[in-house]
Design a protein around this motif. Structure first.
Motif, PDB file in Angstrom:
ATOM      1  N   GLY A  59       0.916  -1.202   0.103  1.00  0.00           N
ATOM      2  CA  GLY A  59      -0.037   0.081  -0.102  1.00  0.00           C
ATOM      3  C   GLY A  59       0.811   1.327   0.088  1.00  0.00           C
ATOM      4  O   GLY A  59       2.020   1.079  -0.362  1.00  0.00           O
ATOM      5  N   GLY A  60       0.208   2.360   0.434  1.00  0.00           N
ATOM      6  CA  GLY A  60       0.954   3.553   0.332  1.00  0.00           C
ATOM      7  C   GLY A  60       1.199   4.227  -1.107  1.00  0.00           C
ATOM      8  O   GLY A  60       2.197   4.924  -1.212  1.00  0.00           O
ATOM      9  N   GLY A  61       0.495   3.751  -1.999  1.00  0.00           N
ATOM     10  CA  GLY A  61       0.746   4.289  -3.344  1.00  0.00           C
ATOM     11  C   GLY A  61       0.256   5.707  -3.571  1.00  0.00           C
ATOM     12  O   GLY A  61       0.018   6.439  -2.896  1.00  0.00           O
ATOM     13  N   ARG A  62       0.055   5.997  -5.023  1.00  0.00           N
ATOM     14  CA  ARG A  62      -0.140   7.162  -5.476  1.00  0.00           C
ATOM     15  C   ARG A  62      -1.513   7.742  -4.744  1.00  0.00           C
ATOM     16  O   ARG A  62      -1.622   9.056  -4.625  1.00  0.00           O
ATOM     17  CB  ARG A  62      -0.299   7.065  -7.145  1.00  0.00           C
ATOM     18  N   GLY A  88      -3.060   7.071  -1.960  1.00  0.00           N
ATOM     19  CA  GLY A  88      -3.094   6.714  -0.832  1.00  0.00           C
ATOM     20  C   GLY A  88      -2.817   8.251   0.086  1.00  0.00           C
ATOM     21  O   GLY A  88      -2.036   9.023  -0.450  1.00  0.00           O
ATOM     22  N   GLN A  89      -3.320   8.420   1.170  1.00  0.00           N
ATOM     23  CA  GLN A  89      -3.025   9.485   1.925  1.00  0.00           C
ATOM     24  C   GLN A  89      -1.732   9.469   2.815  1.00  0.00           C
ATOM     25  O   GLN A  89      -1.135  10.300   3.205  1.00  0.00           O
ATOM     26  CB  GLN A  89      -4.207   9.782   2.888  1.00  0.00           C
ATOM     27  N   VAL A  90      -1.425   8.099   3.420  1.00  0.00           N
ATOM     28  CA  VAL A  90      -0.306   8.128   4.443  1.00  0.00           C
ATOM     29  C   VAL A  90       0.958   7.474   4.077  1.00  0.00           C
ATOM     30  O   VAL A  90       1.778   7.662   4.779  1.00  0.00           O
ATOM     31  CB  VAL A  90      -0.983   7.327   5.451  1.00  0.00           C
ATOM     32  N   GLY A  91       1.071   6.890   2.832  1.00  0.00           N
ATOM     33  CA  GLY A  91       2.131   6.444   2.227  1.00  0.00           C
ATOM     34  C   GLY A  91       3.482   7.232   2.502  1.00  0.00           C
ATOM     35  O   GLY A  91       4.482   6.860   2.812  1.00  0.00           O
ATOM     36  N   TYR A  92       3.365   8.510   1.716  1.00  0.00           N
ATOM     37  CA  TYR A  92       4.335   9.703   1.950  1.00  0.00           C
ATOM     38  C   TYR A  92       4.818   9.956   3.234  1.00  0.00           C
ATOM     39  O   TYR A  92       6.209   9.995   3.457  1.00  0.00           O
ATOM     40  CB  TYR A  92       3.704  10.947   1.117  1.00  0.00           C
ATOM     41  N   LYS A  93       3.888   9.750   4.398  1.00  0.00           N
ATOM     42  CA  LYS A  93       4.474   9.858   5.793  1.00  0.00           C
ATOM     43  C   LYS A  93       5.329   8.923   5.917  1.00  0.00           C
ATOM     44  O   LYS A  93       6.258   8.853   6.845  1.00  0.00           O
ATOM     45  CB  LYS A  93       3.300  10.105   6.634  1.00  0.00           C
ATOM     46  N   HIS A  94       4.776   7.667   5.738  1.00  0.00           N
ATOM     47  CA  HIS A  94       5.840   6.349   6.129  1.00  0.00           C
ATOM     48  C   HIS A  94       7.260   6.751   5.556  1.00  0.00           C
ATOM     49  O   HIS A  94       8.288   6.323   6.252  1.00  0.00           O
ATOM     50  CB  HIS A  94       5.114   5.250   5.504  1.00  0.00           C
ATOM     51  N   ARG A  95       6.986   7.028   4.043  1.00  0.00           N
ATOM     52  CA  ARG A  95       8.452   7.129   3.455  1.00  0.00           C
ATOM     53  C   ARG A  95       9.368   8.462   3.852  1.00  0.00           C
ATOM     54  O   ARG A  95      10.592   8.276   4.221  1.00  0.00           O
ATOM     55  CB  ARG A  95       8.346   7.299   1.994  1.00  0.00           C
ATOM     56  N   ILE A  96       8.906   9.582   4.342  1.00  0.00           N
ATOM     57  CA  ILE A  96       9.576  10.571   4.682  1.00  0.00           C
ATOM     58  C   ILE A  96      10.191  10.037   6.242  1.00  0.00           C
ATOM     59  O   ILE A  96      11.275  10.548   6.451  1.00  0.00           O
ATOM     60  CB  ILE A  96       8.951  12.168   4.753  1.00  0.00           C
ATOM     61  N   GLY A  97       9.336   9.401   7.225  1.00  0.00           N
ATOM     62  CA  GLY A  97       9.702   8.956   8.000  1.00  0.00           C
ATOM     63  C   GLY A  97      10.988   7.928   8.215  1.00  0.00           C
ATOM     64  O   GLY A  97      11.666   8.064   8.748  1.00  0.00           O
ATOM     65  N   ALA A  98      10.706   6.837   7.229  1.00  0.00           N
ATOM     66  CA  ALA A  98      11.748   6.083   7.098  1.00  0.00           C
ATOM     67  C   ALA A  98      12.906   6.230   6.646  1.00  0.00           C
ATOM     68  O   ALA A  98      13.939   5.979   6.796  1.00  0.00           O
ATOM     69  CB  ALA A  98      10.923   4.536   6.425  1.00  0.00           C
ATOM     70  N   LEU A  99      12.929   7.187   5.590  1.00  0.00           N
ATOM     71  CA  LEU A  99      14.025   7.656   4.665  1.00  0.00           C
ATOM     72  C   LEU A  99      14.457   8.929   5.280  1.00  0.00           C
ATOM     73  O   LEU A  99      15.796   9.475   4.666  1.00  0.00           O
ATOM     74  CB  LEU A  99      13.522   7.666   3.386  1.00  0.00           C
ATOM     75  N   ARG A 100      14.029   9.623   6.343  1.00  0.00           N
ATOM     76  CA  ARG A 100      14.764  10.928   6.597  1.00  0.00           C
ATOM     77  C   ARG A 100      16.201  10.595   7.171  1.00  0.00           C
ATOM     78  O   ARG A 100      16.970  11.251   7.036  1.00  0.00           O
ATOM     79  CB  ARG A 100      13.858  11.296   7.776  1.00  0.00           C
ATOM     80  N   GLY A 141       5.769   3.026  -8.357  1.00  0.00           N
ATOM     81  CA  GLY A 141       7.211   2.715  -7.670  1.00  0.00           C
ATOM     82  C   GLY A 141       8.428   3.035  -8.407  1.00  0.00           C
ATOM     83  O   GLY A 141       9.264   3.528  -7.744  1.00  0.00           O
ATOM     84  N   VAL A 142       8.311   2.884  -9.719  1.00  0.00           N
ATOM     85  CA  VAL A 142       9.431   3.471 -10.643  1.00  0.00           C
ATOM     86  C   VAL A 142       9.749   4.822 -10.503  1.00  0.00           C
ATOM     87  O   VAL A 142      10.751   5.374 -10.240  1.00  0.00           O
ATOM     88  CB  VAL A 142       9.284   3.076 -11.960  1.00  0.00           C
ATOM     89  N   ASN A 143       8.639   5.583 -10.404  1.00  0.00           N
ATOM     90  CA  ASN A 143       8.613   7.063 -10.045  1.00  0.00           C
ATOM     91  C   ASN A 143       9.190   7.568  -8.778  1.00  0.00           C
ATOM     92  O   ASN A 143       9.763   8.680  -8.575  1.00  0.00           O
ATOM     93  CB  ASN A 143       7.328   7.739 -10.155  1.00  0.00           C
ATOM     94  N   ILE A 144       9.042   6.518  -7.913  1.00  0.00           N
ATOM     95  CA  ILE A 144       9.872   7.067  -6.487  1.00  0.00           C
ATOM     96  C   ILE A 144      11.150   6.146  -6.244  1.00  0.00           C
ATOM     97  O   ILE A 144      11.871   6.179  -5.344  1.00  0.00           O
ATOM     98  CB  ILE A 144       9.035   6.920  -5.204  1.00  0.00           C
ATOM     99  N   GLY A 145      11.643   5.433  -7.479  1.00  0.00           N
ATOM    100  CA  GLY A 145      12.986   4.979  -7.455  1.00  0.00           C
ATOM    101  C   GLY A 145      13.061   3.760  -7.152  1.00  0.00           C
ATOM    102  O   GLY A 145      14.315   3.125  -6.880  1.00  0.00           O
ATOM    103  N   VAL A 146      12.078   2.790  -6.990  1.00  0.00           N
ATOM    104  CA  VAL A 146      12.257   1.273  -7.004  1.00  0.00           C
ATOM    105  C   VAL A 146      12.330   0.616  -8.124  1.00  0.00           C
ATOM    106  O   VAL A 146      11.829   0.994  -9.274  1.00  0.00           O
ATOM    107  CB  VAL A 146      10.917   0.933  -6.325  1.00  0.00           C
ATOM    108  N   ASP A 190      -0.157  -0.905  -4.874  1.00  0.00           N
ATOM    109  CA  ASP A 190      -1.423  -0.417  -5.310  1.00  0.00           C
ATOM    110  C   ASP A 190      -2.215  -1.512  -5.624  1.00  0.00           C
ATOM    111  O   ASP A 190      -1.704  -2.561  -6.126  1.00  0.00           O
ATOM    112  CB  ASP A 190      -1.372   0.457  -6.849  1.00  0.00           C
ATOM    113  N   ILE A 191      -3.433  -1.766  -5.171  1.00  0.00           N
ATOM    114  CA  ILE A 191      -4.320  -2.871  -5.684  1.00  0.00           C
ATOM    115  C   ILE A 191      -4.327  -2.915  -7.379  1.00  0.00           C
ATOM    116  O   ILE A 191      -4.682  -4.010  -7.752  1.00  0.00           O
ATOM    117  CB  ILE A 191      -5.760  -2.450  -5.171  1.00  0.00           C
ATOM    118  N   GLU A 192      -4.045  -1.740  -8.011  1.00  0.00           N
ATOM    119  CA  GLU A 192      -3.922  -1.888  -9.393  1.00  0.00           C
ATOM    120  C   GLU A 192      -2.662  -1.911  -9.861  1.00  0.00           C
ATOM    121  O   GLU A 192      -1.750  -1.179  -9.618  1.00  0.00           O
ATOM    122  CB  GLU A 192      -4.645  -0.673 -10.175  1.00  0.00           C
ATOM    123  N   PRO A 193      -1.969  -3.102 -10.331  1.00  0.00           N
ATOM    124  CA  PRO A 193      -0.504  -3.532 -10.637  1.00  0.00           C
ATOM    125  C   PRO A 193       0.209  -2.674 -11.321  1.00  0.00           C
ATOM    126  O   PRO A 193       1.169  -2.110 -10.916  1.00  0.00           O
ATOM    127  CB  PRO A 193      -0.713  -4.879 -10.981  1.00  0.00           C
TER     128      PRO A 193
END
Length: 401
Positions: A18-21, A23-35, A58-63, A48-51
């Motif tokens: 989850g936490g994709g485009r 979603g409301q909360v995914g970015y908070k997870h990423r800025i927390g984990a990657l700070r 995912g590619v757009n955030i560097g995965v 995302d539920i839509e692959p």
């Protein structure tokens, strides 16, 4: 003070469910984990539920494209075959999916960081706790506000007797963004929050007040609720049986009393997240809208405002300081603090350092289960006519997984 230097030997290989485009909360997870880029490295995801949308995101955030998976089951199985496979996963999906994903992650040998409320029932929580113990893994809960440093200052001052014995606990987490039903029809994130099959037995009690309840327990770990009364309302009738407003009265074992107001229909309110602790000699008050400040009100003396990062603060508070007293911190730093503690906890668990774990204050599986029990007790009171009920802090399991 934190300055980004590594606290563990190497960054943990991390993934998200989850936490994709959308979603409301995914970015908070990423800025927390990657700070602190010495703690986590995002290497995979089932975003995302839509692959295809998830892969594009995912590619757009560097995965790498090959590690953007269509679903969590495929990701866990595929990553298990890699020498550099993931070690920890964050679950940022609707409530009703948490249990099955968390269980699958633990069975795949992964540490877990999960959104709140953790699960629908405390029995599910106890089952996951037992599985995590069996697998020797950490389960953390993202109570994102709890990394605010001044909460640890409140905890230290209460432990040191700076306010005397606690008499009154006054808690509030309200906003007005659901004061009409527009978002119920237009926001995917809101739609599932008012669907009992996906959200569970509550709306604002689980979505909002579990944050504040955990924070109160973080601040006052020795304060245990004896009885409570919950009165909940669905002012937007189509949200029933889930509430968009609730009041909770509490009686603590030491004789103190408390109240909590949680609401998403507090029209015009942008940020009503407040904690006030009243003692025999003084009071402490913290507002989310002013997270760098703590009011200290001693009876008969001038009101004091304690400021984050100043040398007069307790060592426990100063340990999470990042930017210096001249520079404001906020929610992103709070998330970063709890994610760093998750990383330290996972590292300690991997090294079998139980002493380090026992001395670490962070929202763990027990905090998640306590949040579920808070909701269960509130719902039990409300559904029986807003009556006083004995607070059930523990329940025997009727079955195991």
């Amino acid at each position: 003070m934190l300055n980004g230097e590594r606290r563990i030997a190497r960054p943990l290989r991390w993934a998200m469910v989850g936490g994709g485009r959308l979603g409301q909360v995914g970015y908070k997870h990423r800025i927390g984990a990657l700070r602190d880029n010495t703690a986590f490295q995002l290497v995979a995801g089932a975003f995302d539920i839509e692959p295809e949308r998830g892969k594009d995101f995912g590619v757009n955030i560097g995965v790498s494209e090959g590690r953007c998976y269509p679903d969590y089951k495929t990701m866990f199985a595929s990553e298990a075959l890699r020498e550099d496979g993931i070690e920890v996963v964050s679950i940022a999906t609707p409530n009703g999916t948490h249990y099955e994903i968390c269980k699958a992650a633990l069975e795949a040998g992964l540490h877990v960081i999960c959104e709140k409320p953790l699960f629908f029932t405390s029995e599910e929580g106890e089952n996951i706790k037992a599985l995590a113990k069996k697998k020797d893994k950490i389960v953390g809960v993202t109570y994102g506000f709890s990394g605010n440093q001044m909460l640890l200052q409140m905890r230290a001052m209460i432990e040191q007797g700076k306010i005397g014995d606690i008499r009154v606990v006054d808690l509030q987490y309200t906003h007005g963004f659901n004061s009409n039903d527009k978002s119920d029809k237009t926001s995917d994130a809101q739609k599932w929050r008012i669907d009992p099959k996906v959200a569970g037995p509550s709306f604002v009690l689980g979505d909002l007040s579990t944050h504040t309840y955990y924070m109160s327990q973080l601040i006052m770990p020795e304060m245990k609720i004896k009885r409570l009364l919950c009165d909940r309302q669905s002012f937007i009738e189509s949200r029933a049986p889930l509430e968009d407003n609730a009041f909770v009265m509490m009686q603590y074992e030491n004789g103190a009393v408390g109240r909590l107001w949680t609401s998403s229909i507090n029209a015009g309110c942008m940020d009503g997240h407040r904690i006030r602790i009243v003692g025999t000699n003084a009071s402490l008050e913290w507002w989310d809208s002013k997270p760098n400040e703590l009011r200290y009100e001693v009876q008969g003396e001038s009101i004091q405002t304690l400021i984050r990062a100043m040398p007069y603060l307790d060592e426990a508070c100063m340990a999470d300081e990042r930017l210096g007293a001249l520079h404001q911190e906020g929610l992103s730093e709070s998330w970063a603090n709890i994610y760093l503690k998750f990383a330290i906890a996972i590292d300690a668990k991997n090294r079998k350092d139980e002493e380090a774990l026992s001395n670490l204050v962070y929202p763990d599986i027990d905090a998640g289960i306590a949040g579920i029990r808070w909701i269960e007790n509130c719902v039990r009171s409300a559904d029986n006519g807003a009556v006083w009920v004995e607070f059930e802090a523990n329940k025997e399991l009727s079955s195991t997984q």
